[in-house]
Motif scaffolding. Structure first.
Motif, PDB file in Angstrom:
ATOM      1  N   GLU A   1       0.832  -1.205   0.000  1.00  0.00           N
ATOM      2  CA  GLU A   1       0.000   0.000   0.000  1.00  0.00           C
ATOM      3  C   GLU A   1       0.865   1.253   0.000  1.00  0.00           C
ATOM      4  O   GLU A   1       1.783   1.402   0.803  1.00  0.00           O
ATOM      5  CB  GLU A   1      -0.931   0.014   1.210  1.00  0.00           C
ATOM      6  N   LYS A   2       0.578   2.155  -0.928  1.00  0.00           N
ATOM      7  CA  LYS A   2       1.206   3.464  -1.014  1.00  0.00           C
ATOM      8  C   LYS A   2       0.149   4.523  -0.703  1.00  0.00           C
ATOM      9  O   LYS A   2      -1.034   4.211  -0.582  1.00  0.00           O
ATOM     10  CB  LYS A   2       1.780   3.684  -2.423  1.00  0.00           C
TER      11      LYS A   2
ATOM     12  N   GLN B   1       1.254  -0.973  -4.974  1.00  0.00           N
ATOM     13  CA  GLN B   1       2.381  -1.258  -5.867  1.00  0.00           C
ATOM     14  C   GLN B   1       2.736  -2.736  -5.799  1.00  0.00           C
ATOM     15  O   GLN B   1       2.747  -3.334  -4.724  1.00  0.00           O
ATOM     16  CB  GLN B   1       3.600  -0.423  -5.462  1.00  0.00           C
ATOM     17  N   ALA B   2       3.035  -3.325  -6.965  1.00  0.00           N
ATOM     18  CA  ALA B   2       3.440  -4.734  -7.006  1.00  0.00           C
ATOM     19  C   ALA B   2       4.157  -5.021  -8.319  1.00  0.00           C
ATOM     20  O   ALA B   2       3.912  -4.348  -9.333  1.00  0.00           O
ATOM     21  CB  ALA B   2       2.235  -5.657  -6.859  1.00  0.00           C
ATOM     22  N   LEU B   3       5.031  -6.010  -8.293  1.00  0.00           N
ATOM     23  CA  LEU B   3       5.658  -6.496  -9.520  1.00  0.00           C
ATOM     24  C   LEU B   3       4.746  -7.535 -10.163  1.00  0.00           C
ATOM     25  O   LEU B   3       4.190  -8.396  -9.468  1.00  0.00           O
ATOM     26  CB  LEU B   3       7.016  -7.134  -9.218  1.00  0.00           C
ATOM     27  N   ILE B   4       4.584  -7.442 -11.486  1.00  0.00           N
ATOM     28  CA  ILE B   4       3.796  -8.432 -12.216  1.00  0.00           C
ATOM     29  C   ILE B   4       4.636  -9.001 -13.340  1.00  0.00           C
ATOM     30  O   ILE B   4       5.587  -8.358 -13.824  1.00  0.00           O
ATOM     31  CB  ILE B   4       2.482  -7.834 -12.767  1.00  0.00           C
ATOM     32  N   HIS B   5       4.314 -10.214 -13.762  1.00  0.00           N
ATOM     33  CA  HIS B   5       5.003 -10.877 -14.870  1.00  0.00           C
ATOM     34  C   HIS B   5       4.029 -11.022 -16.023  1.00  0.00           C
ATOM     35  O   HIS B   5       2.952 -11.623 -15.872  1.00  0.00           O
ATOM     36  CB  HIS B   5       5.502 -12.254 -14.424  1.00  0.00           C
ATOM     37  N   ILE B   6       4.380 -10.450 -17.165  1.00  0.00           N
ATOM     38  CA  ILE B   6       3.484 -10.487 -18.327  1.00  0.00           C
ATOM     39  C   ILE B   6       3.614 -11.833 -19.034  1.00  0.00           C
ATOM     40  O   ILE B   6       4.685 -12.199 -19.514  1.00  0.00           O
ATOM     41  CB  ILE B   6       3.788  -9.327 -19.294  1.00  0.00           C
ATOM     42  N   ASN B   7       2.503 -12.565 -19.084  1.00  0.00           N
ATOM     43  CA  ASN B   7       2.480 -13.862 -19.773  1.00  0.00           C
ATOM     44  C   ASN B   7       2.205 -13.705 -21.267  1.00  0.00           C
ATOM     45  O   ASN B   7       2.735 -14.457 -22.090  1.00  0.00           O
ATOM     46  CB  ASN B   7       1.413 -14.767 -19.151  1.00  0.00           C
ATOM     47  N   TRP B   8       1.337 -12.743 -21.580  1.00  0.00           N
ATOM     48  CA  TRP B   8       0.998 -12.486 -22.990  1.00  0.00           C
ATOM     49  C   TRP B   8       0.656 -11.012 -23.132  1.00  0.00           C
ATOM     50  O   TRP B   8       0.076 -10.396 -22.235  1.00  0.00           O
ATOM     51  CB  TRP B   8      -0.204 -13.329 -23.425  1.00  0.00           C
ATOM     52  N   ALA B   9       1.060 -10.413 -24.271  1.00  0.00           N
ATOM     53  CA  ALA B   9       0.715  -9.021 -24.569  1.00  0.00           C
ATOM     54  C   ALA B   9       0.543  -8.872 -26.070  1.00  0.00           C
ATOM     55  O   ALA B   9       0.945  -9.747 -26.860  1.00  0.00           O
ATOM     56  CB  ALA B   9       1.798  -8.072 -24.054  1.00  0.00           C
ATOM     57  N   ASP B  10      -0.067  -7.753 -26.490  1.00  0.00           N
ATOM     58  CA  ASP B  10      -0.229  -7.489 -27.919  1.00  0.00           C
ATOM     59  C   ASP B  10       1.115  -7.523 -28.634  1.00  0.00           C
ATOM     60  O   ASP B  10       1.247  -8.079 -29.718  1.00  0.00           O
ATOM     61  CB  ASP B  10      -0.888  -6.114 -28.119  1.00  0.00           C
ATOM     62  N   SER B  11       2.120  -6.891 -28.019  1.00  0.00           N
ATOM     63  CA  SER B  11       3.464  -6.871 -28.600  1.00  0.00           C
ATOM     64  C   SER B  11       4.296  -7.995 -27.997  1.00  0.00           C
ATOM     65  O   SER B  11       4.399  -8.118 -26.769  1.00  0.00           O
ATOM     66  CB  SER B  11       4.135  -5.521 -28.334  1.00  0.00           C
ATOM     67  N   ALA B  12       4.901  -8.809 -28.843  1.00  0.00           N
ATOM     68  CA  ALA B  12       5.692  -9.945 -28.358  1.00  0.00           C
ATOM     69  C   ALA B  12       6.914  -9.501 -27.557  1.00  0.00           C
ATOM     70  O   ALA B  12       7.457 -10.279 -26.767  1.00  0.00           O
ATOM     71  CB  ALA B  12       6.133 -10.808 -29.542  1.00  0.00           C
TER      72      ALA B  12
ATOM     73  N   TYR C   1       1.250  -0.077 -10.668  1.00  0.00           N
ATOM     74  CA  TYR C   1       0.565   0.704  -9.636  1.00  0.00           C
ATOM     75  C   TYR C   1      -0.935   0.579  -9.884  1.00  0.00           C
ATOM     76  O   TYR C   1      -1.425   0.905 -10.967  1.00  0.00           O
ATOM     77  CB  TYR C   1       0.981   2.173  -9.706  1.00  0.00           C
ATOM     78  N   PHE C   2      -1.659   0.080  -8.878  1.00  0.00           N
ATOM     79  CA  PHE C   2      -3.094  -0.162  -9.008  1.00  0.00           C
ATOM     80  C   PHE C   2      -3.872   0.915  -8.262  1.00  0.00           C
ATOM     81  O   PHE C   2      -3.494   1.320  -7.156  1.00  0.00           O
ATOM     82  CB  PHE C   2      -3.467  -1.523  -8.421  1.00  0.00           C
ATOM     83  N   GLU C   3      -4.955   1.359  -8.876  1.00  0.00           N
ATOM     84  CA  GLU C   3      -5.864   2.262  -8.179  1.00  0.00           C
ATOM     85  C   GLU C   3      -6.403   1.552  -6.935  1.00  0.00           C
ATOM     86  O   GLU C   3      -6.706   0.360  -6.956  1.00  0.00           O
ATOM     87  CB  GLU C   3      -7.018   2.666  -9.099  1.00  0.00           C
ATOM     88  N   LYS C   4      -6.528   2.299  -5.847  1.00  0.00           N
ATOM     89  CA  LYS C   4      -6.916   1.686  -4.581  1.00  0.00           C
ATOM     90  C   LYS C   4      -8.334   1.121  -4.649  1.00  0.00           C
ATOM     91  O   LYS C   4      -9.257   1.782  -5.126  1.00  0.00           O
ATOM     92  CB  LYS C   4      -6.814   2.700  -3.446  1.00  0.00           C
ATOM     93  N   SER C   5      -8.451  -0.124  -4.161  1.00  0.00           N
ATOM     94  CA  SER C   5      -9.759  -0.753  -4.019  1.00  0.00           C
ATOM     95  C   SER C   5      -9.638  -1.838  -2.955  1.00  0.00           C
ATOM     96  O   SER C   5      -8.542  -2.333  -2.675  1.00  0.00           O
ATOM     97  CB  SER C   5     -10.236  -1.359  -5.341  1.00  0.00           C
ATOM     98  N   ASP C   6     -10.747  -2.213  -2.362  1.00  0.00           N
ATOM     99  CA  ASP C   6     -10.728  -3.192  -1.274  1.00  0.00           C
ATOM    100  C   ASP C   6     -10.289  -4.572  -1.751  1.00  0.00           C
ATOM    101  O   ASP C   6      -9.700  -5.345  -0.993  1.00  0.00           O
ATOM    102  CB  ASP C   6     -12.117  -3.291  -0.631  1.00  0.00           C
TER     103      ASP C   6
END
Length: 644
Positions: A83-84, A89-100, A110-115
């Motif tokens: 929480e910031k 804030q968190a690290l994520i690993h991209i499994n698939w994206a539009d661009s290879a 960075y995620f907008e705050k939600s419960d």
């Protein structure tokens, strides 16, 4: 190590090492039939150059093809969100994206705050669409290079995700061992939270025993760092050594038979590596666990453990797996400390040999503290620009406290289901932790407890480390040539420092902090900070400039309260400033959009390229020796540094 460093910093090093390898290959071939002197020397150098070349060519490159763009992607959460003030804030690993080019990339999200985010766990998956942006450094002169720091961890892009731009997909059914370990650590922290009510004590216990430091407050970090006790909060050889010692005593009976020795080795080795995995696998934990594994293996075979070989072997295998570790501050400090302790501790211990057991233990503790500081002194100053003078005093406190907290925490976790036993242990554990932090705060308040704003260049760091290495070899081998080498390096260090000071005494610079709309005027060590208004915030990086440029405390002038000012190098008349041969001019405040990051432009003659014409700043223009540097198009938070 030579190959990794050369591969990182010298683009032409691979070709040089290849030529040298071929040359020594020819020399080996010539002497191959007779194997006469100096065949052994040629062959040894040939093999060493082969290792260096392979290491140099295998250094991972930090070039990423992807550019800032909007992407649809599916990603896996790698850690618990932190929480910031305005987001998670968190690290994520991209499994698939539009661009290879973004496939299998780690992204700082960075995620907008939600419960709902507070319930996410490592291994959870999400689908999202948003703009990926390259991580930028702050851009102020002499500021911490955050972009390079994250790139060394192979994280090049960041993203902000509003609630409408992502949605939770699923939790993976078959989690990897890393995710399971992270979830298990979180479960243990929840158990601690049930019994330890003081938040600061909980933070210290979680960091010291389980390596979870994300929730440590800046104040706690500050007084641990200023007293030289920060190493206790970073799980390292101290913690692994305590666990190793405890397990060898507890399971020592297994070594009575050959089958028992195998069980002894497998049990303790497995538990050590599980603890390393549980604490996040930091470089210091990797080093300590691997080193103790070598020692454990040697003892199981009834072979004496060569400590320097164990240290070198652990470093070799870790760098073989991840060459980037060599540039990690934790890796460097960990190995510098342990090598220094192994070499200096027995020699320092011989100076005084108290007959009283308590005094002897205190003397050994003091010797360990001094030995560790000898090895890490130069690196500590280079990276942190400060030196804690009462490190020896704080270590008298934190070493015993760390042992009690580590043992008490494990005992509490084991006995937590038994409430009537867990309660007194939790109270004792919280009391020890609170007392330790309270006493460290008092040590931090002692006069001259911290020497700050020490600046050390990379050249000075190299000379200091080289000087220390040659002096260590002189102590070991008693060779006069090594003592002469130490003296030459010391002379070079002093001469370089003197030349640097002379150049700084004659420096003439200006720095424009566009975010705060302030101008920093520098003439030798004398300097002025011109701010437009009394209530204007001072530039955050002013202290960095003062430290790195060896400046006196700046004279701060506010234009709204000081309409006229005159000295031998500065004249102010309302909003017109004349400093040496440079003219600055302020206009009325103009509103302009805010940007997210600063950038640094080094400029001395021409207008920097790439400015946004729609942006305006209050600083109107700078005239230098007849040339006008027009800043009307300067982005609001662009910082300019230039020599006069």
């Amino acid at each position: 190590m030579i190959g990794i460093l050369a591969g990182n910093f010298l683009p032409w090093a691979g070709l040089v090492f290849l030529i040298l390898l071929l040359a020594f290959g020819v020399l080996v071939a010539i002497k191959l039939k007779t194997k006469s002197y100096p065949f052994d020397l040629y062959l040894s150098v040939f093999l060493c150059l082969g290792f260096v070349l392979v290491a140099c060519l295998s250094v991972p490159r930090q070039k990423i093809e992807g550019e800032d763009s909007q992407q649809r992607f599916v990603a896996t959460l790698l850690e618990y969100p932190t929480e910031k003030p305005n987001s998670y804030q968190a690290l994520i690993h991209i499994n698939w994206a539009d661009s290879a080019s973004f496939h299998n990339q780690k992204i700082l999200a960075y995620f907008e705050k939600s419960d709902s985010i507070a319930t996410w766990q490592p291994g959870d998956q999400l689908a999202a669409v948003s703009n990926l942006q390259r991580i930028q450094t702050q851009g102020d002169p002499f500021a911490f290079d955050y972009q390079r720091f994250m790139a060394n961890r192979q994280v090049y892009f960041s993203i902000y995700l509003a609630s409408r731009n992502y949605h939770f997909i699923s939790t993976q059914n078959h989690l990897s061992i890393w995710f399971r370990a992270e979830r298990f650590r979180a479960a243990l922290i929840r158990v601690l939270r049930q019994h330890i009510k003081n938040e600061e004590s909980l933070q210290v216990i979680s960091a010291l025993t389980l390596g979870y430091r994300k929730e440590l407050s800046p104040e706690t970090r500050s007084y641990f760092a200023s007293t030289g006790a920060m190493h206790v909060l970073a799980v390292s050889g101290l913690h692994v050594g305590m666990i190793y010692l405890f397990l060898t005593i507890l399971l020592g009976f297994l070594k009575r038979s050959s089958a028992g020795r195998i069980g002894f080795f497998l049990t303790i080795g497995s538990l050590l590596w599980f603890y390393a995995l549980l604490t996040g696998f930091s470089p210091s934990v990797q080093r300590a666990t691997l080193m103790f594994s070598f020692i454990l293996f040697g003892n199981s075979l009834k072979r004496p453990a060569a400590i320097y070989n164990s240290i070198a072997a652990s470093a070799f295998f870790l760098l073989l797996i991840n060459p980037r570790l060599l540039t990690e501050v934790g890796f460097q400090l960990s190995y510098a400390a342990v090598i220094s302790i192994v070499f200096f501790f027995p020699r320092l211990k011989k100076w005084i040999q108290p007959k009283n057991k308590l005094l002897d233990k205190m003397w050994q503790l003091f010797c360990v503290s001094v030995a560790a500081q000898i090895g890490t002194f130069a690196l500590t100053i280079f990276y942190f620009n400060q030196f804690p003078t009462y490190f020896w005093l704080s270590n008298f406190l934190v070493f015993p406290a760390a042992y009690l907290i580590l043992a008490g925490t494990f005992l509490l976790l084991i006995l937590s289901p038994v409430g009537w036993l867990a309660v007194p242990i939790a109270k004792l554990l919280a009391g020890v932790t609170f007392s330790t932090t309270f006493l460290l705060q008092k040590i931090a308040l002692l006069p001259y407890s911290l020497v700050e704003n020490i600046s050390l260049t990379s050249v000075e760091l190299f000379l200091l480390i080289s000087m220390g290495a040659t002096f260590i070899f002189f102590i070991k081998f008693k060779n006069k040539g090594l003592l002469f080498g130490t003296s030459v390096l010391l002379l070079g260090f002093l001469l370089f420092g003197l030349s640097q000071k002379l150049s700084l005494l004659n420096q003439k610079k200006y720095i424009i902090y566009a975010r705060e709309q302030s101008i920093h005027l520098i003439n030798g060590r004398k300097n002025y900070l011109i701010c437009p208004e009394v209530n204007q915030a001072l530039p955050a990086s002013i202290n960095h400039a003062v430290r790195e440029l060896k400046l006196d405390s700046p004279t701060i002038i506010y234009l709204d309260s000081c309409k006229q000012f005159a000295s031998n190098d500065l004249i102010i008349d309302k909003q017109f400033i004349l400093f040496l041969d440079q003219t600055f001019q302020y206009n009325e405040t103009k509103n302009h959009p805010k940007t997210q990051h600063n950038e640094m432009i080094e400029s001395d003659k021409s207008q920097p390229e790439g400015f946004d014409p729609a942006s305006e700043t209050k600083i109107d223009s700078v005239m230098r020796k007849g040339t006008i540097l027009n800043l009307a198009n300067l982005r609001p938070q662009q910082t300019i540094i230039a020599d006069l």
